[in-house]
Design a protein around this motif. Structure first.
Motif, short mmCIF file in Angstrom:
data_model
loop_
_atom_site.label_atom_id
_atom_site.label_comp_id
_atom_site.label_asym_id
_atom_site.label_seq_id
_atom_site.Cartn_x
_atom_site.Cartn_y
_atom_site.Cartn_z
N MET A 95 0.83 -1.20 0.00
CA MET A 95 0.00 0.00 0.00
C MET A 95 0.87 1.26 0.00
O MET A 95 0.60 2.22 -0.74
N LEU A 96 1.92 1.26 0.82
CA LEU A 96 2.80 2.43 0.88
C LEU A 96 3.55 2.63 -0.43
O LEU A 96 3.80 3.76 -0.84
N LEU A 97 3.92 1.56 -1.10
CA LEU A 97 4.58 1.68 -2.40
C LEU A 97 3.63 2.28 -3.43
O LEU A 97 4.05 3.06 -4.30
N ALA A 98 2.34 1.89 -3.34
CA ALA A 98 1.36 2.48 -4.26
C ALA A 98 1.19 3.98 -4.00
O ALA A 98 1.06 4.77 -4.94
N VAL A 99 1.21 4.39 -2.72
CA VAL A 99 1.13 5.81 -2.38
C VAL A 99 2.35 6.55 -2.91
O VAL A 99 2.24 7.65 -3.48
N LEU A 100 3.52 5.94 -2.77
CA LEU A 100 4.77 6.56 -3.23
C LEU A 100 4.76 6.75 -4.75
O LEU A 100 5.26 7.75 -5.28
N GLU A 101 4.17 5.82 -5.46
CA GLU A 101 4.13 5.91 -6.92
C GLU A 101 3.03 6.85 -7.41
O GLU A 101 3.25 7.64 -8.34
N LYS A 102 1.86 6.81 -6.77
CA LYS A 102 0.73 7.59 -7.24
C LYS A 102 0.84 9.06 -6.80
O LYS A 102 0.60 9.97 -7.60
N GLY A 105 4.96 9.02 11.92
CA GLY A 105 3.77 9.47 11.21
C GLY A 105 3.12 8.35 10.42
O GLY A 105 3.82 7.54 9.80
N GLU A 106 1.82 8.33 10.43
CA GLU A 106 1.06 7.36 9.64
C GLU A 106 0.73 7.98 8.28
O GLU A 106 0.33 9.14 8.21
N VAL A 107 0.89 7.22 7.23
CA VAL A 107 0.67 7.71 5.87
C VAL A 107 -0.69 7.25 5.38
O VAL A 107 -1.00 6.04 5.41
N GLY A 108 -1.51 8.20 4.91
CA GLY A 108 -2.82 7.87 4.36
C GLY A 108 -2.74 7.61 2.86
O GLY A 108 -1.71 7.85 2.21
N LEU A 109 -3.83 7.14 2.30
CA LEU A 109 -3.85 6.79 0.88
C LEU A 109 -3.73 8.01 -0.02
O LEU A 109 -3.32 7.89 -1.18
N SER A 110 -4.09 9.17 0.46
CA SER A 110 -3.96 10.37 -0.36
C SER A 110 -2.61 11.05 -0.18
O SER A 110 -2.40 12.14 -0.71
N GLY A 111 -1.70 10.41 0.56
CA GLY A 111 -0.38 10.97 0.75
C GLY A 111 -0.26 11.89 1.95
O GLY A 111 0.81 12.48 2.16
N GLU A 112 -1.31 12.05 2.74
CA GLU A 112 -1.25 12.93 3.91
C GLU A 112 -0.58 12.19 5.08
O GLU A 112 -0.63 10.96 5.18
N ILE A 113 0.02 12.95 5.98
CA ILE A 113 0.63 12.40 7.19
C ILE A 113 -0.37 12.54 8.32
O ILE A 113 -0.68 13.65 8.76
N ARG A 114 -0.88 11.43 8.77
CA ARG A 114 -1.92 11.43 9.80
C ARG A 114 -1.29 11.48 11.19
O ARG A 114 -0.17 11.01 11.40
#
Length: 460
Positions: A339-346, A397-406
């Protein structure tokens, strides 16, 4: 008297069937039903009728408003790590199950613990080792004389004879898979034997208020061997984890009726036994200074239980040598890594679809805190661009699917741990700055809202 009959019992959940079937109807597992001979009528030996049970009054219903509660008196195990996992100590009358890999140190942990309990009369029942073998291990752990009583017996009836004679304050069973009862004809370690022996031990523990520690084996999948009802019967299930190639061992509570299941205890395996680690962050980061300038390394501030840990996250990104890119993770959830790799790419724009990605949590520990998401992404990107990260900077920090730091929980403890270990700055979610006084800390706080801001701070 009825004749003996054959039953087929599931080794996973304990479901019994009069005939063999391929798939267990209860748990859905395949090829788990094994043959077991069961007596037509079971007659319990009078020797198992404990003195406390003979005069015990019959139970009656009482109103909840009339029940008086008080703080449980716990037995100090003389081990801060084990006390923390148990919830403050050993509760009298509780049944504790400790499981782990072969050779990980289960017997060593329990033996070194009971050797310190000079204020508690302990009976150590071993069905695997001789008394001489136990003595050799005890001599390796400590040179001080101990009054621990050792009995080598695999029949549960014989163990209860020794218990009735000695009246111990603590009983250790090593292990439940080697115990058997005369009321069943099946072999030790079978579903019926484990279930019946555990039921007898539970009955004795509750009626006499005597705590019992059971050591159990695990299967190749990592679960406790035997029927699942064994874990339901006991009060606490402890998992002893660790890689035999690493010196660190972790005791984690999977189930605990008298405390939190979020706690863990960390030990260091040494020649003289297991040493409790009071400050694991210093050990886990002991080699960070030697990796100065290397890419793919990021330091995360995580929380396990109530204690903060600074953990080294290692990543390696390389061009896929074969057609299908590989994704591998050690100590971190592989699905979350994808999931984090997909966020990093998108969201960030780095193309990793044709590259192998390997992630490792240094020290051989497994982390479930989502606050290390940011360090995972930065370690992967650092390896991809082959640029090292400043070793005086840590992050959480927790990373959300939209790239925000939660935002993450207990931010002040994470910051204080980083400051104590000498880090100059820490990257935290911007939402955690609400109500936080940055002047109280001797470390620079760098709040970020999105992944791009954190990467801009680290890589310019």
């Amino acid at each position: 008297m009825a004749k003996d009959k054959i039953q087929y019992v599931c080794t996973e959940c304990g479901y019994d069937s009069p005939k063999w079937i391929g798939k267990c109807p209860a748990c859905g597992e395949w090829n788990t039903l094994v043959e077991q001979r069961v007596g037509g009528s079971r007659v319990y030996d009078k020797r198992l009728q404990f003195s406390g049970a003979l005069n015990a009054p019959k139970s009656s219903a009482v109103r909840m408003s009339t029940i008086v509660t008080k703080e449980e008196e716990r037995i100090n195990m003389m081990d801060n790590e084990l006390n923390r996992v148990l919830g403050g100590g050993l509760v009298p009358g509780s049944l504790i199950l400790l499981g782990g890999e072969p050779g990980i140190g289960k017997s060593t942990l329990i033996l070194q613990t009971v050797l310190r309990l000079n204020h508690v009369k302990t009976l150590y029942c071993s069905g695997e080792e001789s008394a001489r073998q136990i003595k050799l291990r005890a001599d390796r752990i400590t040179t001080e004389p101990s009054e621990v009583l050792v009995v080598c017996e695999s029949m549960i009836e014989g163990i209860f004879k020794h218990i009735e004679a000695e009246k111990p304050g603590l009983v250790v069973i090593d292990s439940i898979q080697t115990m058997a009862t005369e009321s069943l004809e099946s072999a030790p370690g079978s579903v019926g034997q484990i279930r019946e022996c555990a039921a007898m031990l539970l009955k004795y523990a509750k009626e006499t208020n005597t705590p019992i520690i059971i050591i159990g084996h695990i299967t190749k999948e990592g679960s406790i061997a035997g029927p699942k009802i064994l874990e339901h019967m006991v009060d606490t299930v402890l998992q002893f984890e660790g890689d035999q190639h690493y010196m660190y061992r972790i005791v984690r509570a999977i189930k605990n009726r008298f405390g939190s299941t979020a706690e863990l205890g960390i030990y260091e395996m040494m020649q003289s036994g297991l040493r409790p680690v009071s400050n694991p962050s210093e050990l886990l980061l002991s080699d960070v200074s030697n990796s100065e300038g290397l890419s793919g390394i990021a330091i995360a501030s995580a929380i396990e239980g109530v204690r903060p840990l600074l953990i080294e996250t290692q990543a390696l990104v390389s061009t896929a040598a074969y057609g299908t890119p590989q994704r591998s993770s050690t100590g971190f959830d592989l699905r979350r890594l994808n999931m984090l790799l997909a966020v990093l790419e998108k969201r960030v724009g780095f193309k990793l679809g044709q590259k192998d990605v390997y992630l490792n949590i240094a020290g051989g520990i497994r982390v479930t805190d989502t606050a290390i998401d940011l360090s995972v992404i930065t370690a992967v990107l650092s390896s991809n661009v082959d640029t090292g990260i400043d070793k005086t900077v840590c992050m959480t920090g927790e990373v959300g699917l939209s790239g925000e730091i939660r935002p993450v929980s207990r931010i002040m403890q994470r910051i204080a741990e980083a400051e104590k270990l000498g880090f100059s700055s820490i990257i935290i979610p911007n939402a955690n700055m609400n109500g936080l006084d940055a002047t109280k800390f001797g470390i620079e706080l760098r709040p970020v809202r999105k992944v791009e801001e954190a990467l801009r701070i680290l890589f310019g």
